[in-house]
Structure formats: C-alpha cells, structure tokens
Design an enzyme around this catalytic site. Structure first.
Site, PDB file in Angstrom:
ATOM      1  N   SER A   1      -7.503  -6.805  -2.024  1.00  0.00           N
ATOM      2  CA  SER A   1      -6.731  -5.922  -1.451  1.00  0.00           C
ATOM      3  C   SER A   1      -7.562  -5.525  -0.225  1.00  0.00           C
ATOM      4  O   SER A   1      -6.959  -4.949   1.020  1.00  0.00           O
ATOM      5  CB  SER A   1      -6.126  -4.589  -1.966  1.00  0.00           C
ATOM      6  OG  SER A   1      -6.956  -3.761  -2.076  1.00  0.00           O
TER       7      SER A   1
ATOM      8  N   LYS B   1     -11.198   1.707  -0.459  1.00  0.00           N
ATOM      9  CA  LYS B   1     -10.300   1.663   0.518  1.00  0.00           C
ATOM     10  C   LYS B   1     -10.692   2.231   1.991  1.00  0.00           C
ATOM     11  O   LYS B   1     -11.560   3.117   1.936  1.00  0.00           O
ATOM     12  CB  LYS B   1      -8.759   2.567   0.185  1.00  0.00           C
ATOM     13  CG  LYS B   1      -8.225   1.835  -1.188  1.00  0.00           C
ATOM     14  CD  LYS B   1      -7.711   0.493  -0.960  1.00  0.00           C
ATOM     15  CE  LYS B   1      -6.893   0.069  -2.033  1.00  0.00           C
ATOM     16  NZ  LYS B   1      -7.746  -0.864  -3.110  1.00  0.00           N
TER      17      LYS B   1
END
Length: 245
Positions: free
Chosen positions: A166, A204
């Site tokens: 991701s 992230k």
C-alpha cells in the site's frame, strides 16, 4: 554438548577469525549455515555464549571471540601444550586490533546495538515485519541488519521489514527494509510508523485533519483511515530504505 548447527556455527566463526582477524557478519553466518533468517543465527550465538564457547566484546561491530572449542576439536595454538625444545615454531601474527573510532550515540532501547564497523556501517536491530497495508502487530525479532552509517543522523534508529504494497507509489515495496528514526512526533505529511490503539503497527503517511489523524496509503487502490487523536501514536519517522535485487 552442542547441537549440529551450534557446532557448525562455532567452527565457521573460528575459521573466519583465523583467516581475517574479525568475526563474520550475520549475513555471512546465515548463508554459511543455509538458514532463512538472521534471527536463527542470533539464537545460536546466544546458546554458544551461555555454554561458554563464544564471547561478545562490547561496543565493537563483528566482535565475537571464540573462548574455547569442543573437546573433540584440536585446541587453538594459544591453548596447546608447548612444543618440545628445538621444534620450529610457525609464524603467528600479532593479535588483531580493529582500527575503529567510535562516535557518540544517544542512549537507546534495551538490546539496541550501534557500532560502526570497518566498512562504515552500523548494526541496527531488525524489529520484524510491519504492514504497508492493513495494520499488523510488529514482532520484535532480535536479528540485526547492517546499514550504511551515512544514512543515519543523530538519535536512535531501528529497522523494519515491509509487508504489503500500500506504500508502493512512494517507492516502498513488499520485502523492503525501512530505516526508522525513533520519535513520537512528525511533520504533517511525513511517512511514519504509527501505533494504532496501542496494539497495531503500520507504515503510512501522517496527515492531521482538524481534530482527527489520517493514515494515508500511497496506493490508489487503498483507502485512507481516519482516527481520533488519542488512538494513534507516532513511533518513528522513515529516513531510509534498503532493497535487495
């Protein structure tokens, strides 16, 4: 008594020390024993230390010392009985003393080892796999990874292996090793290690949206997750990445 792998590792370290003057790297030991993980090497070294066969010299990289060999192996030259008078003595090089100047490193986590070796690298703890997709708990393995010293600045650092894709659009791929500078703050938009609800860890991009915190992936197929400010804690900031081809 030693297991077969313990005996094999001890003899490999002893042979490497005799040939080069310094102990082999974790990677060299892993390949020599045909193991899949450096954590297995760490367990073998710990077992050999506990049994009195190996000793680690503090504050030095590659600083393993063979204290003794198994009884069924010929003793090291320094431990052997003296040869009869008149017997020619083989040349014995002077004891190896690495020409390393240690820099000052800030105090770190228990078990964190930072020592610049002769190749200009620093040994950092590899704390397991971290998700670049949905958060997973980061397992704290005790393996070490050598990192170029030029990548690091001040402060405490550690490494994590990436699991998931991701963050692929930020150039962070599954299987990469990311280098993290430990800290509990980060600039808006920085890529961080985030602890969610005190149990899940993820890599992230951090965004602050009013009173909320957003953890953004770098993959258009993934969704941004929004949390209350009390649910997310910054554990460190990304400063580098290692990749093998």
């Amino acid at each position: 008594m030693l297991t077969r792998k313990q005996h094999e590792l001890l003899m490999f370290i002893d042979k490497h020390l005799r040939a080069t003057g310094f102990s082999p790297s974790f990677e060299e030991m892993k390949e020599a024993l045909r193991l899949k993980s450096k954590s297995g090497i760490h367990r073998l070294i710990t077992a050999l230390e506990e049994r009195g066969f190996l000793k680690r010299r503090a504050h030095r990289a590659r600083a393993l010392e063979v204290v003794r060999l198994p009884e069924n192996v010929a003793p090291r030259r320094s431990e052997a009985a003296p040869a009869p008078a008149g017997t020619p003595q083989p040349f014995s090089p002077p004891p190896f003393s690495p020409n390393v100047i240690r820099g000052h490193f800030a105090p770190g986590l228990a078990g964190v080892q930072k020592a610049a070796n002769e190749a200009g690298s620093v040994a950092l703890p590899l704390y397991g796999r971290i998700a670049a997709g949905l958060p997973i708990e980061a397992t704290r393995d005790t393996a070490m990874v050598d990192v170029p010293a030029a990548l690091l600045g001040g402060g405490e650092h550690y490494a994590l292996e990436v699991a998931g894709d991701s963050m692929a659009e930020a150039g962070i791929l599954d299987g990469d090793t990311v280098i993290i500078r430990r800290g509990d703050t980060a600039d808006n938009g920085a890529i961080v290690v985030a602890l969610v609800d005190d149990q899940e860890v993820t890599l992230k991009r951090l965004r602050r949206r009013g009173n909320s915190v957003a953890l953004e992936p770098a993959n258009r197929a993934e969704e941004t997750r929004i949390f209350g400010p009390d649910r997310v804690r910054v554990q460190g900031r990304l400063i580098g990445l290692l990749r093998r081809y």
